[in-house]
Design a protein around this motif. Structure first.
Motif, PDB file in Angstrom:
ATOM      1  N   LEU A 454       0.981  -1.035  -0.021  1.00 42.18           N
ATOM      2  CA  LEU A 454       0.020  -0.010   0.158  1.00 42.18           C
ATOM      3  C   LEU A 454       0.948   1.495  -0.116  1.00 42.18           C
ATOM      4  O   LEU A 454       0.246   2.371  -0.329  1.00 42.18           O
ATOM      5  N   GLU A 455       2.028   1.248   0.349  1.00 41.24           N
ATOM      6  CA  GLU A 455       3.040   2.222   0.430  1.00 41.24           C
ATOM      7  C   GLU A 455       2.335   3.454   1.444  1.00 41.24           C
ATOM      8  O   GLU A 455       2.520   4.429   1.328  1.00 41.24           O
ATOM      9  N   ALA A 456       2.070   2.725   2.435  1.00 40.08           N
ATOM     10  CA  ALA A 456       1.474   3.557   3.689  1.00 40.08           C
ATOM     11  C   ALA A 456       2.511   3.370   5.047  1.00 40.08           C
ATOM     12  O   ALA A 456       3.019   2.366   5.131  1.00 40.08           O
ATOM     13  N   PRO A 457       2.452   4.535   5.655  1.00 34.15           N
ATOM     14  CA  PRO A 457       3.188   4.260   6.938  1.00 34.15           C
ATOM     15  C   PRO A 457       2.641   3.390   7.932  1.00 34.15           C
ATOM     16  O   PRO A 457       1.711   2.866   7.916  1.00 34.15           O
ATOM     17  N   ILE A 458       3.860   2.956   8.786  1.00 33.26           N
ATOM     18  CA  ILE A 458       3.469   1.694   9.808  1.00 33.26           C
ATOM     19  C   ILE A 458       3.691   2.201  11.075  1.00 33.26           C
ATOM     20  O   ILE A 458       4.878   2.691  11.204  1.00 33.26           O
ATOM     21  N   ILE A 459       3.251   1.822  12.262  1.00 34.63           N
ATOM     22  CA  ILE A 459       3.528   2.080  13.401  1.00 34.63           C
ATOM     23  C   ILE A 459       3.708   0.678  14.363  1.00 34.63           C
ATOM     24  O   ILE A 459       2.717  -0.178  14.218  1.00 34.63           O
ATOM     25  N   THR A 460       4.795   0.312  14.755  1.00 30.58           N
ATOM     26  CA  THR A 460       4.995  -0.931  15.499  1.00 30.58           C
ATOM     27  C   THR A 460       5.772  -0.594  16.965  1.00 30.58           C
ATOM     28  O   THR A 460       5.901   0.512  17.003  1.00 30.58           O
ATOM     29  N   ILE A 482      -4.077   6.532   5.170  1.00 28.90           N
ATOM     30  CA  ILE A 482      -4.040   5.031   5.613  1.00 28.90           C
ATOM     31  C   ILE A 482      -3.048   4.795   6.627  1.00 28.90           C
ATOM     32  O   ILE A 482      -1.734   5.547   6.094  1.00 28.90           O
ATOM     33  N   LEU A 483      -3.228   4.244   7.753  1.00 25.58           N
ATOM     34  CA  LEU A 483      -2.075   4.230   8.806  1.00 25.58           C
ATOM     35  C   LEU A 483      -2.287   2.650   9.113  1.00 25.58           C
ATOM     36  O   LEU A 483      -3.216   2.069   9.507  1.00 25.58           O
TER      37      LEU A 483
END
Length: 566
Positions: A454-460, A482-483
């Motif tokens: 999706l080329e969307a940012p991610i938080i882990t 989109i997150l």
């Protein structure tokens, strides 16, 4: 069955109470029984309550008697009340007050500095005197006069003794005055810093009043349960303003710490230099200090001491707020048992714990003081209407044999990481072109594949706190549509414009997690919120999914079912 208007309650012999919401007196009845009956389920038409020991002991502490409760039930009951109900209420409430916790000086000058646990009944005293688990916590009161039957306890054992006696079925009437703490002058703003008017809602004020009660009578401890998006932080702020004392706030993560600080600066007269952060990176102690649970339970060695526990006990706090109290780590129960002299407020959307330790929250932080059905707030427009949908998709053929031969844990992971879920995510994003979307998952490999797709940012959990806060803020500002988030975003994150949540995988059968994830999209907004849960068909994920949904179904949320065909 439900044909007699004006009598909305059906009281049954198993101590359950059914409330017919379509009866004209339903709201009056709900308000009247809330003080002594535990709300269990609140679906669309019938709410169910239960008369349990904790709810009845809480009512006794608030001044209710078995007679007043029976009169209330009788005034709303559709049918004659079973005789066993009155017997049960009388027997359970009769236990309250049999054991009192008093300053020892009131019975003996020679025991100064200790507390006295007075047992009014001779037989009960003998029973307790032979409980090994209790003997470890109390001191024999050999020098106390015969008319004062009981035990001496050290102040640090105050919570542990109460906890053990609750386990044995006997509540303690704690008459030791609560500590006031150092004074702190603060007030609520009439307008936020952004210029919006700020007014505390009626149910939030009711929650505050239920918690504070009659302060001279020793209340000021307990738990407030409000749906996600219902404004639990506002209740905490209102309590802080009413008490005007130095406050310690315990939160589940650093992002929640920063969120509390933003809210306090925005909605109260507190200055930035009056609010401290106590976390892994920062160690500030101010009149209002916000700490993470993680820093309190940190210890350099696995069997070593907890070096930061003394934050709770060394300062003159007049109030401790436990945000997301259902998340309390086991070591926090221990330190909480030591601080029974301080006013304690627990905040949560659900007291469901998969480890069954809800009773410890009740006995150490305090009993539930206020609750409100999720759907009530939705109907009043205080939280968003939400449509929940479960979408089932079959495993691809190449995964069916590995799935069939795996153990149950591995089966769950294979089903959760079903690659066919990705095309469903694509479809849902396409059909919500103007919505802000959270994609939530359990497995980092799966989320990383989604990030690339999706080329969307991610938080882990590996995302630095500064970067997390920046991404959350960009999402709030609308710069990110989109997150992708792992379970680190389950709790205490305010993303008011999120209107779609896609749950691609979850933590086995966690009801608590399901409720919290839905909560990410319940902040009030003009559009309907959508919660999609993606499940692999004919797998153990279906079984776990049903358990995950149980709590929300009890709150009145119905899951629509859709089967995805490629």
């Amino acid at each position: 069955m439900f044909s007699s208007p004006g009598s909305p309650l059906i009281i049954q012999g198993d101590q359950s109470i059914l409330l017919d919401l379509h009866d004209p007196r339903a709201e009056d009845a709900r308000k009247s029984i809330a003080a002594f009956a535990e709300l269990e389920k609140s679906p669309e038409h019938i709410h169910s309550y239960r008369l349990n020991p904790l709810s009845l002991w809480n009512a006794a502490a608030a001044g209710y008697s078995p007679k007043s409760i029976m009169e209330t039930l009788d005034s709303f009951s559709r049918y004659p009340i079973p005789a066993s109900v009155e017997r049960n209420i009388t027997e359970i409430m009769g236990r309250f007050g049999m054991i009192k916790l008093l300053p020892s000086e009131s019975v003996s000058r020679s025991s100064s500095g200790l507390f006295f646990l007075q047992v009014l009944d001779q037989h009960l005293f003998e029973v307790l005197n032979n409980q090994r688990s209790l003997k470890k916590l109390v001191i024999p009161a050999d020098n106390i006069s015969e008319k004062h039957r009981g035990f001496l306890i050290h102040p640090l054992q105050r919570g542990s003794v109460k906890q053990e006696l609750i386990r044995l079925g006997y509540p303690v009437e704690d008459l030791i005055p609560l500590r006031d703490g150092e004074d702190l002058e603060l007030s609520a703003r009439e307008q936020t810093l952004g210029g919006r008017s700020f007014e505390i809602r009626d149910y939030q004020r009711q929650a505050t009043e239920s918690f504070l009660g009659n302060l001279q009578g020793g209340t000021g401890y307990g738990t407030v349960v409000l749906p996600c998006g219902g404004g639990k932080t506002i209740v905490g702020i209102d309590v802080m303003v009413k008490l005007g004392t130095h406050t310690l706030i315990l939160a589940p993560n650093v992002s929640a710490v920063h969120q509390w600080k933003r809210e306090l600066l925005d909605k109260t007269s507190l200055r930035a230099d009056q609010i401290g952060e106590y976390s892994g990176q920062v160690k500030e102690i101010r009149p209002v200090t916000i700490a993470t649970y993680q820093i309190l339970v940190y210890r350099p060695e696995i069997d070593g001491p907890f070096p930061h526990f003394n934050l709770v006990t060394r300062e003159s706090w007049g109030l401790i707020i436990y945000d997301e109290v259902h998340l309390l780590p086991a070591p926090i129960f221990r330190v909480t048992a030591e601080i029974q002299a301080v006013r304690r407020l627990g905040l949560t959307a659900t007291l469901v714990r998969e480890d069954g330790r809800e009773n410890e929250v009740f006995s150490l932080v305090g009993p539930k003081r206020f609750d409100v059905p999720w759907k009530d707030l939705e109907n009043r427009g205080w939280i968003s209407e939400a449509i929940c949908k479960e979408i089932r998709v079959e495993l691809p053929e190449e995964l069916q044999l590995p799935y069939a031969t795996a153990d149950k844990r591995k089966k769950y992971r294979i089903a959760s990481e079903n690659p066919r879920k990705f095309s469903i995510v694509d479809y849902l994003i396409h059909h919500h072109p103007r919505d802000q979307i959270l994609i939530i998952g359990q497995y980092l490999d799966q989320l990383e594949l989604l990030r690339r797709r999706l080329e969307a940012p991610i938080i882990t959990g590996k995302t630095p706190n500064g970067e997390r806060d920046e991404l959350y803020q960009r999402f709030r500002d609308g710069d990110i549509r989109i997150l992708i988030v792992s379970k680190v975003a389950n709790f205490a994150i305010d993303l008011p414009d999120a209107s779609v949540a896609i749950q691609i995988s979850g933590s086995f059968g966690s009801r608590q997690e399901e409720a919290q994830r839905l909560g990410r999209i319940l902040r009030p907004k003009e559009t309907t919120a959508y919660f999609y849960s993606l499940i692999s068909r004919y797998t153990v994920e279906e079984e776990f999914g049903m358990n995950r949904q149980k709590f929300l179904a009890e709150q009145g949320y119905a899951y629509l079912l859709d089967v995805w065909e490629d």
